[in-house]
Motif scaffolding. Structure first.
Motif, mmCIF file in Angstrom:
data_model
loop_
_atom_site.group_PDB
_atom_site.id
_atom_site.type_symbol
_atom_site.label_atom_id
_atom_site.label_comp_id
_atom_site.label_asym_id
_atom_site.label_seq_id
_atom_site.Cartn_x
_atom_site.Cartn_y
_atom_site.Cartn_z
ATOM 1 N N ILE A 62 -64.341 -42.055 24.281
ATOM 2 C CA ILE A 62 -63.338 -41.724 23.264
ATOM 3 C C ILE A 62 -63.728 -40.435 22.547
ATOM 4 O O ILE A 62 -62.902 -39.555 22.298
ATOM 5 N N SER A 63 -65.006 -40.304 22.236
ATOM 6 C CA SER A 63 -65.487 -39.132 21.513
ATOM 7 C C SER A 63 -65.347 -37.854 22.334
ATOM 8 O O SER A 63 -64.991 -36.798 21.804
ATOM 9 N N GLY A 64 -65.609 -37.945 23.645
ATOM 10 C CA GLY A 64 -65.614 -36.735 24.469
ATOM 11 C C GLY A 64 -64.338 -36.465 25.225
ATOM 12 O O GLY A 64 -64.234 -35.455 25.926
ATOM 13 N N ALA A 65 -63.340 -37.332 25.099
ATOM 14 C CA ALA A 65 -62.124 -37.198 25.902
ATOM 15 C C ALA A 65 -61.274 -36.009 25.474
ATOM 16 O O ALA A 65 -61.199 -35.665 24.291
ATOM 17 N N HIS A 66 -60.627 -35.384 26.445
ATOM 18 C CA HIS A 66 -59.641 -34.324 26.214
ATOM 19 C C HIS A 66 -58.505 -34.903 25.372
ATOM 20 O O HIS A 66 -58.168 -36.085 25.468
ATOM 21 N N ALA A 67 -57.883 -34.099 24.549
ATOM 22 C CA ALA A 67 -56.797 -34.574 23.686
ATOM 23 C C ALA A 67 -55.690 -35.244 24.494
ATOM 24 O O ALA A 67 -55.114 -36.253 24.072
ATOM 25 N N TYR A 68 -55.400 -34.700 25.684
ATOM 26 C CA TYR A 68 -54.346 -35.259 26.527
ATOM 27 C C TYR A 68 -54.784 -36.555 27.202
ATOM 28 O O TYR A 68 -53.961 -37.272 27.772
ATOM 29 N N PHE A 69 -56.074 -36.842 27.171
ATOM 30 C CA PHE A 69 -56.616 -38.028 27.839
ATOM 31 C C PHE A 69 -56.740 -39.214 26.888
ATOM 32 O O PHE A 69 -56.866 -40.354 27.326
ATOM 33 N N LYS A 70 -56.710 -38.971 25.582
ATOM 34 C CA LYS A 70 -56.947 -40.039 24.615
ATOM 35 C C LYS A 70 -55.841 -41.098 24.639
ATOM 36 O O LYS A 70 -56.115 -42.292 24.554
ATOM 37 N N GLY A 71 -54.581 -40.672 24.750
ATOM 38 C CA GLY A 71 -53.486 -41.629 24.796
ATOM 39 C C GLY A 71 -53.562 -42.533 26.013
ATOM 40 O O GLY A 71 -53.536 -43.765 25.887
ATOM 41 N N PRO A 72 -53.663 -41.955 27.238
ATOM 42 C CA PRO A 72 -53.813 -42.798 28.421
ATOM 43 C C PRO A 72 -55.041 -43.711 28.334
ATOM 44 O O PRO A 72 -55.001 -44.866 28.762
ATOM 45 N N ARG A 131 -66.559 -38.013 33.051
ATOM 46 C CA ARG A 131 -67.552 -38.940 33.611
ATOM 47 C C ARG A 131 -68.836 -38.194 33.971
ATOM 48 O O ARG A 131 -69.941 -38.666 33.677
ATOM 49 N N ALA A 132 -68.692 -37.016 34.591
ATOM 50 C CA ALA A 132 -69.869 -36.237 34.969
ATOM 51 C C ALA A 132 -70.685 -35.847 33.734
ATOM 52 O O ALA A 132 -71.924 -35.899 33.744
ATOM 53 N N MET A 179 -70.765 -37.429 30.811
ATOM 54 C CA MET A 179 -71.371 -38.626 30.244
ATOM 55 C C MET A 179 -72.603 -39.054 31.036
ATOM 56 O O MET A 179 -73.612 -39.477 30.472
ATOM 57 N N GLU A 180 -72.527 -38.942 32.356
ATOM 58 C CA GLU A 180 -73.690 -39.297 33.182
ATOM 59 C C GLU A 180 -74.817 -38.294 32.968
ATOM 60 O O GLU A 180 -75.991 -38.665 32.936
ATOM 61 N N ALA A 181 -74.451 -37.007 32.814
ATOM 62 C CA ALA A 181 -75.468 -35.971 32.638
ATOM 63 C C ALA A 181 -76.193 -36.100 31.304
ATOM 64 O O ALA A 181 -77.418 -35.886 31.233
ATOM 65 N N ASP A 182 -75.467 -36.455 30.233
ATOM 66 C CA ASP A 182 -76.132 -36.550 28.925
ATOM 67 C C ASP A 182 -76.651 -37.952 28.614
ATOM 68 O O ASP A 182 -77.115 -38.226 27.507
ATOM 69 N N GLY A 183 -76.529 -38.853 29.602
ATOM 70 C CA GLY A 183 -77.120 -40.180 29.444
ATOM 71 C C GLY A 183 -76.312 -41.164 28.628
ATOM 72 O O GLY A 183 -76.811 -42.241 28.283
ATOM 73 N N THR A 184 -75.052 -40.840 28.332
ATOM 74 C CA THR A 184 -74.231 -41.778 27.560
ATOM 75 C C THR A 184 -73.480 -42.765 28.455
ATOM 76 O O THR A 184 -72.786 -43.650 27.956
ATOM 77 N N ALA A 185 -73.625 -42.606 29.773
ATOM 78 C CA ALA A 185 -72.996 -43.540 30.705
ATOM 79 C C ALA A 185 -73.884 -43.709 31.925
ATOM 80 O O ALA A 185 -74.465 -42.736 32.420
ATOM 81 N N ALA A 186 -73.979 -44.935 32.402
ATOM 82 C CA ALA A 186 -74.688 -45.208 33.649
ATOM 83 C C ALA A 186 -73.749 -44.914 34.823
ATOM 84 O O ALA A 186 -72.520 -44.914 34.655
ATOM 85 N N PRO A 187 -74.287 -44.654 36.013
ATOM 86 C CA PRO A 187 -73.430 -44.378 37.172
ATOM 87 C C PRO A 187 -72.518 -45.571 37.481
ATOM 88 O O PRO A 187 -72.841 -46.715 37.170
ATOM 89 N N GLY A 188 -71.389 -45.269 38.072
ATOM 90 C CA GLY A 188 -70.503 -46.329 38.530
ATOM 91 C C GLY A 188 -69.281 -46.585 37.678
ATOM 92 O O GLY A 188 -68.506 -47.493 37.961
ATOM 93 N N LEU A 189 -69.078 -45.792 36.627
ATOM 94 C CA LEU A 189 -67.897 -45.992 35.786
ATOM 95 C C LEU A 189 -66.625 -45.605 36.548
ATOM 96 O O LEU A 189 -66.580 -44.581 37.223
ATOM 97 N N THR A 190 -65.595 -46.431 36.430
ATOM 98 C CA THR A 190 -64.275 -46.112 36.972
ATOM 99 C C THR A 190 -63.236 -46.438 35.913
ATOM 100 O O THR A 190 -63.462 -47.270 35.030
ATOM 101 N N LEU A 191 -62.081 -45.795 35.999
ATOM 102 C CA LEU A 191 -61.000 -46.110 35.067
ATOM 103 C C LEU A 191 -60.509 -47.533 35.286
ATOM 104 O O LEU A 191 -60.138 -48.230 34.338
#
Length: 351
Positions: free
Chosen positions: A179-189, A272-273, A275-287
Motif C-alpha cells: 500500500i505504501s509503495g503502490a503507484h497512485a493508479y494501483f491503489k484503487g485496484p 513486487r521487485a 519489495m523483494e529487493a528492499d526486504g519488505t516482501a518474501a519471494p512468491g507474492l502474487t496478486l
C-alpha cells in the motif's frame, strides 16, 4: 504508401511522448527502434505480421479442425470472457500441432504434450493444457469428430514435497508495504483485491456502476455469481485516493485508457521487485494471493466455507474451503483447548 494507408495498425504516442505502433487484430507491437517508421524495414515487418495473422483453413480430421469447430459452438461462446481467454491461450500454445490427426492421439501422447507444457509454461498452465484437450475431445466425441477421449482419466502429477504453495497468502507487513509503495493508479485496484477478495481479472474489468460510496455490487467473471457487500473501511480509504477519470470502467490505466489485466500486471511487477529487493516482501507474492489472504482471514475469524464462498462469489463451498485452507485456526483451537481445560478441571475436582 503512407502510414495512414496501413489499415489494421494503430499509431500513437505514450504518456512519455514516445511513438508506438501495434497490429490491432493480433495486438503484436512493432519495435520502432529496430524498424523505424516509414522505412522499408518497417513496411516489411508490417507485412510479416499481417501474414502471420491470416488464419489458414484447418485440415479435415485434425486437432485444428476440432478446435475451430468448438470455438464456433454455443458451448464455447457461452463461457465467461475470462474463461474463453484462458482456453484461447491454451489453443494458441497447441497451434504448432494443429495438423496432427485426431486418430493419432492416445494417452501417452497427451501426457507428453502436458509434460512439455508444464516445463515450458509451469505446472498450472501445463495441467490446464491437458484440461483443455480433455474438454475439446469430450465435446468432439459427442459430435462424431473422434471416437474416444484420449485425455480422460489422466491424473494431475502430484506436487513435489517442499515445493512452494502457489498464490500464498500475504503477511500483514507485506500488505502494508505494498500500500505504501503502490503507484497512485494501483491503489484503487489493490483495495478491491486486498480488502474485498476480488480476482485480478475481475478488478481490471469492473464497470463504474459496480461501486457506490458504500457498496460493491458486481459478478464474478468466471462463475457469474453475484458479489454484493458493504465496502470495508480500508477499501473506502484507498479508493478515495484513486485518480479520477470519465471512463465507463472503474479504474483507468496510467496512460488514461481503461484498465486491463496486462496494465494491472505492468504496475504490479516493478512494485513486487522493489519489495523483494528492499526486504519488505518474501519471494512468491502474487496478486491472486490477496484473494487467498482475504479467505484466510475470514477462516481465522471462524466463518465457514459457505460464508467464505458467498463473499468470494464462488458457487460451491469446496472452493471457499480451498481458498481458506491455510487459515490460521489458532483462535478456534485456543477456545477448544480452554474448554477442554475447564472440563478436565471440573472432573478432577470430583475425584
Amino acid at each position: 504508401m503512407t502510414l495512414m494507408d496501413l489499415k489494421g495498425f494503430h499509431f500513437f504516442k505514450d504518456r512519455h511522448g514516445t511513438p508506438r505502433c501495434y497490429h490491432r487484430a493480433s495486438g503484436a507491437p512493432i519495435d520502432l527502434k529496430k524498424f523505424p517508421l516509414g522505412t522499408i524495414e518497417f513496411m516489411a515487418e508490417c507485412a510479416r505480421i499481417v501474414e502471420l495473422g491470416k488464419a489458414k483453413e484447418p485440415k479435415p480430421g485434425t486437432l485444428g479442425l476440432l478446435v475451430s469447430a468448438y470455438k464456433k459452438s454455443d458451448a464455447f461462446k457461452s463461457l465467461a470472457p475470462r474463461t474463453r481467454g484462458d482456453y484461447d491461450r491454451c489453443f494458441e500454445y497447441l497451434r504448432p500441432i494443429s495438423d496432427t490427426m485426431l486418430a493419432e492421439f492416445d494417452p501417452p501422447l497427451v501426457v507428453g504434450i502436458r509434460d512439455k507444457a508444464r516445463s515450458k509454461l509451469g505446472p498450472k498452465w501445463g495441467n490446464y493444457v491437458r484440461t483443455c484437450l480433455s474438454l475439446v475431445f469430450a465435446w468432439g466425441r459427442e459430435r462424431g469428430y473422434i471416437d474416444t477421449n484420449p485425455a480422460a482419466g489422466i491424473k494431475t502429477p502430484k506436487k513435489a514435497k517442499g515445493s512452494p504453495e502457489a498464490n500464498r497468502p500475504w503477511s500483514d507487513a507485506e500488505r502494508e508495504a505494498a500500500i505504501s509503495g503502490a503507484h497512485a493508479y494501483f491503489k484503487g485496484p489493490m483495495a478491491m483485491m486486498m480488502f474485498c477478495g476480488l480476482d485480478p481479472g475481475d478488478v481490471a474489468s469492473l464497470p463504474r456502476s459496480a461501486l457506490t460510496d458504500t457498496h460493491l455490487d458486481t459478478r464474478r467473471g468466471k462463475t457469474a455469481e453475484p458479489v454484493w457487500f458493504p465496502l470495508p473501511a480500508p477499501a473506502r480509504e484507498l479508493l478515495a485516493t484513486a485518480p479520477r477519470h470519465a471512463g465507463t470502467h472503474l479504474f483507468p490505466a496510467p496512460d488514461g485508457r481503461a484498465l486491463n489485466y496486462w496494465a494491472l500486471d505492468r504496475m504490479w511487477r516493478p512494485l513486487r521487485a522493489k519489495m523483494e529487493a528492499d526486504g519488505t516482501a518474501a519471494p512468491g507474492l502474487t496478486l491472486k494471493g490477496l484473494r487467498h489472504t482475504v479467505a484466510g482471514i475470514l477462516g481465522e475469524l471462524g466463518w465457514d466455507g459457505r460464508a467464505i464462498a458467498d463473499f468470494l462469489g464462488q458457487k460451491t463451498t469446496a472452493m471457499g474451503e480451498f481458498y481458506s485452507r491455510r487459515a490460521d485456526k489458532r483462535r478456534k483451537i485456543n477456545a477448544v483447548v480452554l474448554s477442554l481445560d475447564e472440563e478436565v478441571k471440573r472432573r478432577t475436582k470430583k475425584l
